[in-house]
Design a protein around this motif. Structure first.
Motif, short mmCIF file in Angstrom:
data_model
loop_
_atom_site.label_atom_id
_atom_site.label_comp_id
_atom_site.label_asym_id
_atom_site.label_seq_id
_atom_site.Cartn_x
_atom_site.Cartn_y
_atom_site.Cartn_z
N ALA A 80 -2.88 11.33 -1.27
CA ALA A 80 -1.96 10.20 -1.11
C ALA A 80 -1.13 10.35 0.15
N TYR A 81 -0.59 11.56 0.38
CA TYR A 81 0.25 11.76 1.56
C TYR A 81 -0.56 11.66 2.85
N ALA A 82 -1.81 12.09 2.83
CA ALA A 82 -2.65 11.98 4.03
C ALA A 82 -2.91 10.52 4.37
N ILE A 83 -3.20 9.70 3.37
CA ILE A 83 -3.42 8.27 3.61
C ILE A 83 -2.12 7.62 4.06
N LEU A 119 -11.60 14.02 -7.29
CA LEU A 119 -10.51 13.10 -7.61
C LEU A 119 -9.44 13.16 -6.54
N ALA A 120 -8.73 12.05 -6.38
CA ALA A 120 -7.58 12.03 -5.48
C ALA A 120 -6.49 12.93 -6.02
N ARG A 121 -5.82 13.62 -5.14
CA ARG A 121 -4.73 14.52 -5.51
C ARG A 121 -3.48 14.14 -4.72
N LYS A 122 -2.42 14.90 -4.95
CA LYS A 122 -1.14 14.57 -4.31
C LYS A 122 -1.28 14.48 -2.79
N LEU A 123 -1.96 15.45 -2.19
CA LEU A 123 -2.07 15.45 -0.73
C LEU A 123 -3.02 14.38 -0.22
N VAL A 157 0.84 -1.20 0.00
CA VAL A 157 0.00 0.00 0.00
C VAL A 157 0.87 1.25 0.00
N GLU A 158 1.89 1.26 0.85
CA GLU A 158 2.78 2.42 0.92
C GLU A 158 3.51 2.64 -0.40
N GLN A 159 3.98 1.57 -1.01
CA GLN A 159 4.66 1.67 -2.30
C GLN A 159 3.75 2.26 -3.37
N GLU A 160 2.50 1.80 -3.42
CA GLU A 160 1.56 2.29 -4.41
C GLU A 160 1.21 3.76 -4.17
N LEU A 161 1.03 4.14 -2.90
CA LEU A 161 0.69 5.52 -2.59
C LEU A 161 1.83 6.47 -2.90
N LEU A 162 3.06 6.04 -2.64
CA LEU A 162 4.21 6.89 -2.95
C LEU A 162 4.32 7.10 -4.46
N LEU A 183 0.54 12.51 -9.10
CA LEU A 183 -0.69 13.28 -8.97
C LEU A 183 -0.41 14.78 -8.82
N PRO A 184 -1.30 15.63 -9.33
CA PRO A 184 -1.15 17.07 -9.15
C PRO A 184 -1.68 17.51 -7.79
N TYR A 185 -1.31 18.73 -7.40
CA TYR A 185 -1.93 19.32 -6.21
C TYR A 185 -3.38 19.66 -6.48
N GLN A 186 -3.67 20.14 -7.68
CA GLN A 186 -5.03 20.42 -8.11
C GLN A 186 -5.14 20.12 -9.60
N TYR A 187 -6.37 19.85 -10.04
CA TYR A 187 -6.63 19.63 -11.46
C TYR A 187 -7.09 20.93 -12.10
N SER A 188 -6.73 21.07 -13.37
CA SER A 188 -7.13 22.24 -14.18
C SER A 188 -6.69 23.56 -13.56
N GLN A 189 -5.51 23.53 -12.93
CA GLN A 189 -4.95 24.75 -12.34
C GLN A 189 -3.50 24.94 -12.79
N ASN A 190 -3.18 24.38 -13.97
CA ASN A 190 -1.83 24.48 -14.53
C ASN A 190 -0.76 23.98 -13.58
N ASP A 191 -1.09 22.92 -12.87
CA ASP A 191 -0.09 22.23 -12.07
C ASP A 191 0.95 21.62 -13.00
N PRO A 192 2.23 21.62 -12.64
CA PRO A 192 3.26 21.05 -13.53
C PRO A 192 2.97 19.61 -13.94
N GLN A 193 2.26 18.86 -13.09
CA GLN A 193 1.98 17.47 -13.41
C GLN A 193 0.61 17.28 -14.07
N GLN A 194 -0.10 18.38 -14.34
CA GLN A 194 -1.36 18.28 -15.05
C GLN A 194 -1.67 19.65 -15.66
#
Length: 345
Positions: free
Chosen positions: A74-77, A68-72, A30-35, A41-52
């Motif tokens: 994953a870190y929260a889980i 949708l799930a975002r970067k944070l 689980v930890e490997q998949e979340l990392l 994942l982006p911090y936000q969608y449709s906000q010109n995040d470098p990863q989206q």
């Protein structure tokens, strides 16, 4: 999470019998998949995040806020997964990522009105949902049953005579034992509720837990009640208190107290200071108050007992696997490679 078969590939409905994998191996996966997810994942969608870059599926950010799930997310889980294992150094790090970057995801701490309002935090998709399952009226996802409101609400919130479950007054007063608490408190002079955001009808025989109340009534029939509250797995206040727990376990009382007081301040409570009592007890009590009705109490109690080790009976539950559900007899028959948890034999 206990020991279960770890199946990571599809078998088109055909499953080979497999023994249980250890909870350590499962949570490592689980930890490997979340990392891996957190990296992509982006911090936000449709906000010109470098990863989206650009608009995700040609929709603006409002369409994806809380959907949708975002970067944070994953870190929260990850913070919870680590804390459950007692890996508090990792939990503190993962929680810190969330607390250091929450504004990049458009998150904010919740005031008490937003937390408890029927049109507030638990209604629909909210950007403040670090991770949640949403049920939207406009998507026809409401239901008569399956939501906490079905069990907890009654008069005067809805027309139902009595709730199916409730918290006794003595228990409420043992949890909310400080004046001025915006969630619930009693006036010290009159004994009447000074705040009823968490509970309605406190002075009747059965208090009504009304913190979560996303309701749509029929126009002509008040008994026609449909519910659609979001099932929130984690939010910013949860992560702040989880990091406080981790820092207390790591012998950093100053850092733990600062985070604890950030939540107490949100609810109009005075700061906790060294000497006011046991810090770990104070953190878990604040988690109990803040997250009441959100499904955390059992897991918090297990982690608390792992830290305190002050109950031989509960330690037996932990050591023998009684903190996990037993395996159903039908599954043991279907898959002879499964072995029942020792506590439930």
């Amino acid at each position: 999470m206990g020991d279960v078969p770890l199946i990571t590939t599809s078998h088109d409905g055909e499953f080979e019998n497999k023994p249980r994998d250890s909870k350590e191996d499962i949570l490592a996966f689980v930890e490997q998949e979340l990392l891996a997810a957190a990296r992509d994942l982006p911090y936000q969608y449709s906000q010109n995040d470098p990863q989206q870059a650009g608009n995700y599926y040609n929709e603006d950010s409002g369409r994806w806020a809380g959907a949708l799930a975002r970067k944070l997310s994953a870190y929260a889980i990850l913070a919870h997964v680590s804390a459950w294992q007692g890996k508090y150094a990792d939990a503190a790090v993962y929680a810190k990522v969330v607390l250091d970057n929450y504004t990049r995801s458009g998150h904010a701490y919740l005031n008490t009105n937003t937390l408890t309002n029927s049109n507030g935090f638990f209604m629909g998709r909210q950007n403040n949902h670090l991770f949640a399952l949403n049920f939207l009226f406009e998507h026809l996802e409401q239901s008569f049953t399956g939501h906490i409101e079905e069990l907890t609400l009654a008069r005067p919130v809805v027309s139902k005579l009595l709730p199916d479950i409730y918290i006794p007054k003595d228990t409420i007063l043992s949890i909310f034992d400080e004046p001025l608490d915006e969630r619930f408190s009693l006036d010290t002079l009159t004994g009447e509720p000074a705040s009823e955001r968490y509970f309605s009808a406190f002075n009747t025989s059965v208090p009504i837990f009304s913190k979560i109340k996303v309701i749509r009534n029929g126009v002509a029939d008040p008994t026609f009640r449909m519910y659609s509250s979001a099932v929130v797995f984690t939010r910013l206040e949860d992560i702040a208190l989880l990091r406080a727990e981790a820092l207390a376990a790591l012998n950093d009382p100053a850092g733990a107290i600062e985070l604890l007081n950030s939540i107490r301040g949100l609810r109009a409570l005075p700061p906790f200071e060294e000497g006011d009592g046991d810090l770990v007890d104070a953190i878990f009590k604040e988690r109990k108050r803040e997250l009441l009705g959100e499904g955390w109490h059992w897991y918090d109690m297990v982690r608390y007992m792992k830290i305190k080790r002050n109950s031989a009976e509960f330690q037996k539950l932990i050591d023998e696997g009684g903190i996990y559900w037993p395996i159903a007899g039908s599954l043991l028959t279907q898959n002879p490679e499964l072995v029942q948890t020792p506590y439930w034999k």
